[in-house]
Enzyme design. Sequence first.
Site, short mmCIF file in Angstrom:
data_model
loop_
_atom_site.label_atom_id
_atom_site.label_comp_id
_atom_site.label_asym_id
_atom_site.label_seq_id
_atom_site.Cartn_x
_atom_site.Cartn_y
_atom_site.Cartn_z
N HIS A 1 -11.27 -4.51 8.67
CA HIS A 1 -11.80 -4.22 7.32
C HIS A 1 -13.11 -3.45 7.38
O HIS A 1 -13.91 -3.52 6.46
CB HIS A 1 -12.05 -5.53 6.54
CG HIS A 1 -10.82 -6.18 6.00
ND1 HIS A 1 -9.82 -6.66 6.80
CD2 HIS A 1 -10.43 -6.45 4.73
CE1 HIS A 1 -8.87 -7.20 6.05
NE2 HIS A 1 -9.21 -7.08 4.79
N GLU B 1 0.81 -1.23 0.00
CA GLU B 1 0.00 0.00 0.00
C GLU B 1 0.83 1.27 0.00
O GLU B 1 0.45 2.26 -0.63
CB GLU B 1 -0.98 0.00 1.17
CG GLU B 1 -2.21 -0.87 0.95
CD GLU B 1 -2.00 -2.33 1.35
OE1 GLU B 1 -0.91 -2.64 1.85
OE2 GLU B 1 -2.91 -3.15 1.14
#
Lengths: 348, 322
Positions: A152, A83
């Site tokens: 998440h 990321e």
Amino acid sequence: MTNTAKQAEATGTSSIKTYRQAINEALFQEMRRDPTVIVLGEEVSGGAGTDGIDDAYGGVFGVTKGLVHEFSRKRVIDTPISESAIIGAAAGAACTGLRPVAELMFFDFIGVSFDQIFNQAAKFRYMFGGKPNTPMVIRATVGAGWRAGPQHSNMLHPVVAHIPGLKVVMPSNAYDAKGLMISAIRDDDPVIFLEYKTLYDSKCEVPDDLYTIPFGEASFTREGSDVTIVAISGMVPRANAVADKLAGEGISCDVIDPRTISPLDVESIIESVEVTGRLVIVDEANERCSLAADISSIVAEQAFHALRAPIRKVTAPHTPVPFSPVLEDLYIPSPERIEQAVRDVLEA
Amino acid sequence: MRYTPELLIEAYRTMQTIRLFEERCILEFERGNIPGFVHAYNGQEAVAAGVCMHLSDRDVIGSTHRGHGHCIAKGCDVIGMMKEIMGKSTGLCKGKGGSMHIADFDKGMIGANAIVGGAPPLCNGAALTAKTLGTNHVAVSFGGDGSSNQGTTLEALNMAVVLQLPHIFIIENNGYGEGTGADYAVGCESLAERTAGFGMPAVAIDGTDFFAVYEQAKEYIDLARKGGGPSAIEAETVRFDGHFIGDPQLYRGENELDDIKKNRDCIKLFRNRVTAEKWLEAERMDEIDAEVAALIERAVEEGMNAPFPEPADLYADVYKTY
């Protein structure tokens, strides 16, 4: 007439589209219009380096589906699961001539890429004397309700709204999602575009043509004079449902969807509170040091004289998002809690 | 002869400009004319010069907190730099960045970077721009042995290979990450070998030898321009000053600084080589020394006389529109 309806009037043909389709269409149309727009991230196509098919995923929730077939892997770039490198590549590409749309899958993953967002992209213009444009969009999904557990499911938008140099966009319906995405891609500053997971299949009328929605202009999704409800992202449909129910009892609510939280349309909120004197803020983010707390303080400072009841915040508790569906449902602000808060401010 | 006088003069002028600029920064810092944290690049000049001589303004570099040398080698205006470091409104970044955040996008310098390991992911992005637009421009990221251990650097190395980006990673191994030895903090024997493990060509060279840097950089930059993808150079070099200006450098060994200044001074080594080879007259270099000294003097004078930002500048340039 709501702002949204006014803007829709000005366009040509339209059809019912989902939130997912609306964002997908915005990406297709902007990539056709501007060859410097690229999409990159994990699985934005999917299937790279496999014996299977291209477009195996089309993004974790299928939002970038189909792009690779028209624009090839040259502009629809599957990346390693890295990321920091994804956001860094987007920022470096943005300040040297591209308009990247980077996907972070789940916004919880800002944790592993945050330096590239807030120390790099967000500060370029300021610390480099106003010279560079950094026209990048970071797309990510937010929100609980997917039974995805603590890592998440977060909202976390207050974290980025806190940072000077970033713009933060949070559409609550398909129409806004398309217009705001097009504006985000064309914007010359870094934009965080947060998609609420459980809205992906929600539908409404969406123009087929390109259109933009300016940042910093709230939408009044319901109009009323008794209570102001400011609702964020996935909380807007819930607030609307509560407003519709209470309308049957003769209680009328302004429901304000800021649509972008940085910049924030403070003026619309203040104007509404000047009329209603009562404010309920509904946001799924955790309560402490949050957007709800920020809006509450702004209204307390700028419209204290108009308030006829204490401001009420309906938010997630100060906990991580739990996995067990029983607990997760308690975590997300429910219509019942929103309704109770409205009744509380009316009775105060 | 292999090197034209013009090339040698340019190389020498660049290195000497960096050297005198840094020495003057140290002095002006001690005089109180430069606020904040300043990290001097003196000792490492051959690396910045040897790499950047192959780059045009359209090629992009990303740098480090120790970035003055890279800025100068990439063509940033020395006077604008000094004004910036002094926090003046006419500095390269209007005084908003300072020593650790100098950038000049017109020169392809997309930023000194005060986050160790900040630049490699960004330079991947610049390389991605070149690749997507089909230019033959390249990106070069500078980092140290310290940044070689950052996750951002390691992620960027892998992604550069995966996407075959025209990005040359320069690892300036000066033996120290702040005040900790690379022998301690770098877990492997060779950074070049570690980098090669990512799947790109990588070599270690003597970073105090301008000609070694120049030749190796040429090879890898040419490779990237031809679509050959990323590569890395570990340049073994020395840092003449502390981690920051004012660092008492208690971590240095006895006579260490005297030794490296005597035996591993890249500018001395350059002068010795070019005079021994009779490529350049010592007098010509002395002339350059005087010209550079005059330029640095002017930079300090103009820097001191430049205005500070106005209070309203605090709010400017956060966004293009908001």
